[in-house]
Design a protein around this motif. Structure first.
Motif, short mmCIF file in Angstrom:
data_model
loop_
_atom_site.label_atom_id
_atom_site.label_comp_id
_atom_site.label_asym_id
_atom_site.label_seq_id
_atom_site.Cartn_x
_atom_site.Cartn_y
_atom_site.Cartn_z
N ASP A 158 -48.67 -2.60 23.52
CA ASP A 158 -47.12 -2.50 23.58
C ASP A 158 -46.41 -3.82 23.31
OD1 ASP A 158 -47.64 0.21 24.43
OD2 ASP A 158 -47.29 -0.26 26.59
N PHE B 56 -39.07 -1.99 20.45
CA PHE B 56 -40.10 -2.16 21.26
C PHE B 56 -41.01 -1.05 20.99
CE2 PHE B 56 -42.63 -1.32 25.26
CZ PHE B 56 -43.02 -2.73 25.64
N ARG C 295 -44.75 1.37 21.70
CA ARG C 295 -45.50 1.69 22.81
C ARG C 295 -46.86 2.19 22.06
NH1 ARG C 295 -43.78 1.38 27.77
NH2 ARG C 295 -41.28 1.28 28.07
N THR D 54 -48.26 4.96 22.83
CA THR D 54 -48.15 6.30 22.98
C THR D 54 -47.26 6.73 21.96
OG1 THR D 54 -46.42 6.00 24.81
CG2 THR D 54 -48.58 6.34 25.50
N ASP D 55 -46.45 5.94 21.15
CA ASP D 55 -45.58 6.39 19.99
C ASP D 55 -46.55 7.28 18.93
OD1 ASP D 55 -43.50 5.19 21.36
OD2 ASP D 55 -43.44 3.40 19.96
#
Length: 386
Positions: A74, A195, A197, A199-200
């Motif tokens: 992240d 930003f 992550r 999990t994107d």
């Protein structure tokens, strides 16, 4: 009496003249027998040559490697170092993420390792002293064992600190996003400053290899023995990819057959196969539909004629062969045919066959050969060359 006789004679003569006149004007006209009219036709010569056989199918272009670039930690996207559509190589730096927090954790892990190492050095010195004292019973065995345990504990602590450093270094490396493959950058999904992550699922963009590429296609299952023979051959079977249908389309690339799938698709009765293409000009594009043309064999010294030459009868195929100023019907056997040519047997090389005008012909019909514009152009070119 004589006068009446003369009158009858005169009347008979007049009637005879009238009858002759009527017969002259009403008799049938003399019909002249004319020669049969020649049928205009176009002709071609039977060509004997080595002819390759082909099979065609519809395929789709696939990239050998296509990777979606996603963040592994992240963080804020600080720099984008490539543009959309740019060619990159494996290992090239594509983007960077904010690494300040990871660097801080790395420095903290290094400090803890230094502290643990210092404590370990002191403990090891004490252990050496205890070992010398234990020889003369200067200290108890218990004290010596406790010091040995402390040294082992501090070694484990230092090893844990080193592992933390390694983990932080790995995390730090993730802040530099590098290309895992050589290829072309796709359309960007995020902008600098966002930003990101782990999990994107969308990712930053994709990198797709375009040279070389493969083409996946399906053929009828009856072609399986032929494909197996081509795969087992000493030299790879040539494959051509066209945009459009066969020879009428645009040739995009030439490759070789590389793979047959391990099972037949039962629902469609087809077998899937792959061919690989060098693609330096990038005419083949991943996801593109193409027509695949595979050379399956070569007929040596085959008799080759255009498709329109061969006629289909009730029981057999036949051709009209020119014999002098007339034609004769010759039965033939079709050995192979496609949209461009027909291979036949039953005639000889250089025989002259009718290629146009067969609908008005029968055995023995007189013909007149009509030259095509191409023939005239070739004749003019030959005359100019002389």
């Amino acid at each position: 009496m004589q006068k009446k006789t003369r009158m009858f004679a005169t009347a008979a003569g007049v009637l005879a003249l009238v009858a002759i006149g009527v017969w002259t004007y009403t008799r049938p006209a003399h019909v002249k027998v004319s020669a049969p009219v020649a049928v205009p036709v176009r002709v071609v010569n039977v060509v004997q040559e080595d002819v390759p056989r082909f099979v065609t199918g519809i395929g789709s272009v696939l990239s050998l490697q296509s990777v979606t670039i996603r963040p592994q930690v992240d963080g804020i996207l600080t720099k984008l170092l490539v543009k959309e559509g740019q060619q990159v190589k494996a290992g090239d730096l594509l983007a960077t993420l904010d690494d300040r927090s990871i660097r801080a954790a790395l420095e903290q892990a290094k400090a803890q390792l230094a502290q643990s190492q210092a404590q370990l050095d002191v403990a090891q010195l004490d252990l050496k002293r205890y070992k010398l004292l234990s020889v003369d019973n200067g200290i108890s065995k218990q004290q010596y064992d406790q010091q040995q345990a402390l040294v082992n504990q501090l070694k484990a602590t230092a090893a844990g600190n080193q592992a933390s450093i390694n983990a932080s270094q790995v995390q730090l490396s993730y802040t530099q996003v590098r290309s895992p493959v050589t290829g072309r950058v796709g359309i960007r999904n995020v902008d600098q400053g966002n930003f990101l992550r782990v999990t994107d699922t969308l990712g930053l963009f994709s990198v797709t290899q375009i040279d070389p590429v493969s083409v996946s296609f399906a053929l009828p299952q009856q072609m399986l023995p032929t494909l197996q023979g081509l795969i087992a051959a000493p030299s790879p079977a040539p494959v051509q990819a066209y945009l459009g249908e066969g020879a009428t389309g645009t040739l995009l690339g030439e490759g070789t057959l590389t793979l047959i799938d391990n099972q037949v698709v039962a629902a469609t009765g087809t077998i899937r196969a792959k061919a690989e293409f060098a693609n330096p000009a990038e005419k083949l594009w991943p996801g593109q539909l193409v027509t695949v043309k595979i050379q399956t064999a070569i007929d040596r010294n085959a008799l080759n004629v255009p498709p329109q030459v061969v006629q289909r009868g009730a029981e057999h195929h036949y051709v009209y062969r020119v014999k002098g100023d007339s034609v004769e019907i010759v039965p033939v056997k079709v050995l192979y045919q496609d949209s461009d040519r027909v291979l036949i047997s039953g005639v000889n090389a250089n025989d002259v066959l009718v290629s146009d005008g067969q609908s008005r012909l029968k055995a023995g019909s007189r013909i007149e050969v009509v030259k095509t514009p191409t023939d005239d152009a070739l004749a003019d070119a030959a005359g100019q060359a002389k």
